[in-house]
Design a protein around this motif. Structure first.
Motif, PDB file in Angstrom:
ATOM      1  N   VAL A  18       0.779  -1.236  -0.079  1.00  0.00           N
ATOM      2  CA  VAL A  18       0.054  -0.073  -0.066  1.00  0.00           C
ATOM      3  C   VAL A  18       0.962   1.229  -0.089  1.00  0.00           C
ATOM      4  N   GLU A  19       2.096   1.330   0.764  1.00  0.00           N
ATOM      5  CA  GLU A  19       2.754   2.516   0.886  1.00  0.00           C
ATOM      6  C   GLU A  19       3.131   2.653  -0.550  1.00  0.00           C
ATOM      7  N   ARG A  20       3.676   1.651  -1.069  1.00  0.00           N
ATOM      8  CA  ARG A  20       4.666   2.126  -2.390  1.00  0.00           C
ATOM      9  C   ARG A  20       3.546   2.603  -3.356  1.00  0.00           C
ATOM     10  N   SER A  21       2.227   1.768  -3.395  1.00  0.00           N
ATOM     11  CA  SER A  21       1.460   2.308  -4.353  1.00  0.00           C
ATOM     12  C   SER A  21       0.898   3.708  -4.080  1.00  0.00           C
ATOM     13  N   ILE A  22       0.706   4.136  -2.617  1.00  0.00           N
ATOM     14  CA  ILE A  22       0.248   5.540  -2.400  1.00  0.00           C
ATOM     15  C   ILE A  22       1.337   6.378  -2.913  1.00  0.00           C
TER      16      ILE A  22
END
Length: 170
Positions: A18-22
């Motif tokens: 999720v953090e990478r995609s954000i």
């Protein structure tokens, strides 16, 4: 009786991290995180000029092999920009992020394609004024995009309709 839907409100993607995609959607689109649910590994993002609560949901599911291209499931999302110059800027941004995978003209729309870190494809597109659709009214060809020629022809023409106004910088 058909459902009286007026538009697609948002999309939700399963992602590995999720953090990478954000970070990707923030860098690519300037998206802001409007809600984050760590117990669900879920984030909800809004595009800078959107009046929607959220435009994109991201649900973290951990690393998995990518879905085979052409298999059943979502092919891509399409993000509309207001001007052909915005499309050119999107292309430069996506190339800079190493995400650009192609581009084409579909007659009434001009498109740049990219993939996020999980391989989810998306399109950034600009639409001709509806009065100019002509023979493309009921057609969607796939042709080479000559972006410099399209910029020369359509410079300054805004077609996205009622958007949140651009911020004026002094």
């Amino acid at each position: 009786m058909p459902i009286p839907a007026v538009r697609l409100n948002h999309a939700v993607l399963f992602v590995a991290d999720v953090e990478r995609s954000i970070a990707f959607y923030r860098n690519a689109f300037g998206a802001e995180t409007v809600a984050y649910e760590p117990r669900m590994r879920a984030a909800f993002l809004r595009m800078p000029r959107s009046t929607n609560h959220h435009d994109l949901g991201l649900f973290g599911v951990g690393a998995q092999p990518p879905r085979e291209r052409g298999s059943i499931g979502l092919y891509h999302l399409a993000w509309q920009v207001d001007t052909i110059e915005d499309l050119d800027e999107a292309r430069r941004t996506l190339v800079g992020l190493g995400a650009h995978v192609g581009e084409s003209s579909h007659g009434a729309t001009k498109s740049v394609y990219a993939a996020d870190p999980d391989g989810n494809e998306f399109e950034v597109m600009w639409m001709l004024p509806q009065s100019e659709w002509g023979s493309y009214d009921n057609a969607a060809p796939v042709e080479a995009l000559d972006l410099p020629a399209e910029i020369e022809r359509w410079a300054g023409v805004a077609t996205a309709g009622e958007l949140v106004p651009r911020e004026v910088t002094a």
